[in-house]
Scaffold this motif. Structure first.
Motif, short mmCIF file in Angstrom:
data_model
loop_
_atom_site.label_atom_id
_atom_site.label_comp_id
_atom_site.label_asym_id
_atom_site.label_seq_id
_atom_site.Cartn_x
_atom_site.Cartn_y
_atom_site.Cartn_z
N LEU A 1 0.84 -1.20 0.00
CA LEU A 1 0.00 0.00 0.00
C LEU A 1 0.87 1.26 0.00
O LEU A 1 0.62 2.20 -0.76
CB LEU A 1 -0.94 0.01 1.20
N GLY B 1 2.01 2.28 -3.22
CA GLY B 1 0.97 2.69 -4.14
C GLY B 1 0.22 1.57 -4.81
O GLY B 1 -0.61 1.81 -5.68
N GLU C 1 -2.55 -1.26 -5.40
CA GLU C 1 -3.96 -1.42 -5.08
C GLU C 1 -4.24 -2.90 -4.89
O GLU C 1 -3.61 -3.75 -5.52
CB GLU C 1 -4.82 -0.82 -6.18
N ILE D 1 -9.17 -2.01 -2.41
CA ILE D 1 -8.50 -0.85 -1.83
C ILE D 1 -7.78 -0.19 -2.99
O ILE D 1 -6.89 -0.79 -3.61
CB ILE D 1 -7.51 -1.25 -0.72
N SER D 2 -8.19 1.03 -3.32
CA SER D 2 -7.64 1.72 -4.49
C SER D 2 -7.27 3.15 -4.13
O SER D 2 -7.64 3.65 -3.06
CB SER D 2 -8.66 1.71 -5.63
N TYR D 3 -6.52 3.77 -5.02
CA TYR D 3 -6.04 5.13 -4.78
C TYR D 3 -6.31 6.00 -5.99
O TYR D 3 -6.18 5.57 -7.13
CB TYR D 3 -4.54 5.12 -4.49
N TRP E 1 -7.21 7.29 -0.56
CA TRP E 1 -7.37 5.83 -0.59
C TRP E 1 -8.84 5.49 -0.36
O TRP E 1 -9.49 6.09 0.47
CB TRP E 1 -6.51 5.18 0.50
N HIS E 2 -9.33 4.51 -1.11
CA HIS E 2 -10.75 4.14 -1.06
C HIS E 2 -10.90 2.65 -0.77
O HIS E 2 -10.21 1.83 -1.37
CB HIS E 2 -11.44 4.48 -2.38
N THR F 1 -13.36 6.74 2.23
CA THR F 1 -12.16 7.42 1.73
C THR F 1 -11.26 7.80 2.90
O THR F 1 -11.74 8.25 3.94
CB THR F 1 -12.54 8.68 0.93
N ASN G 1 -4.59 8.86 3.80
CA ASN G 1 -3.31 8.19 3.60
C ASN G 1 -3.43 6.74 4.09
O ASN G 1 -4.45 6.33 4.64
CB ASN G 1 -2.18 8.93 4.32
N VAL G 2 -2.37 5.98 3.87
CA VAL G 2 -2.38 4.56 4.22
C VAL G 2 -2.58 4.36 5.73
O VAL G 2 -3.36 3.52 6.15
CB VAL G 2 -1.09 3.86 3.73
N LEU H 1 -6.13 4.81 6.68
CA LEU H 1 -6.91 3.66 6.22
C LEU H 1 -6.73 2.49 7.18
O LEU H 1 -7.71 1.88 7.64
CB LEU H 1 -6.46 3.26 4.81
#
Length: 101
Positions: free
Chosen positions: A34, A37, A39, A51-53, A58-59, A70, A73-74, A77
């Motif tokens: 993560l 970067g 996903e 988990i996407s960016y 991050w979503h 949302t 940052n990591v 999350l």
């Protein structure tokens, strides 16, 4: 699956299909991915999650559900994403990684 070159693969014990490989993917490797970067898509309790960016953060999304969470940052999350009131670390043993992008 992408990004598994550095991961430890081993043949699954007791698997009925000869030659099937299982990914040993630790929670620490997940955090590292993560932070680089990557996903991640995973399965949990019959649901599929992503988990996407993107430029808004991050979503965490459950497939088939229009709602998502949302995070800036990591670390945010990891600290705040909950699945049935449990953090990702608390339920890591139940998660099955589907894809790493």
């Amino acid at each position: 699956m992408y990004g598994i070159g550095r991961k430890n693969l081993q043949e699954a014990d007791g698997n009925k299909e000869k030659g099937v490989l299982v990914l040993e993917y630790t929670y620490q490797e997940f955090i590292e991915d993560l932070n680089m970067g990557h996903e991640i898509e995973f399965l949990l309790d019959g649901g599929r999650y992503s988990i996407s960016y993107n430029n808004t953060g991050w979503h965490v999304t459950k497939f088939g559900n229009e709602e998502y969470s949302t995070y800036g940052n990591v670390n945010e999350l990891l600290e705040n994403a909950k699945f049935n009131d449990n953090s990702l670390q608390e339920i890591w043993h139940k998660i099955k990684i589907d894809s790493i992008f």
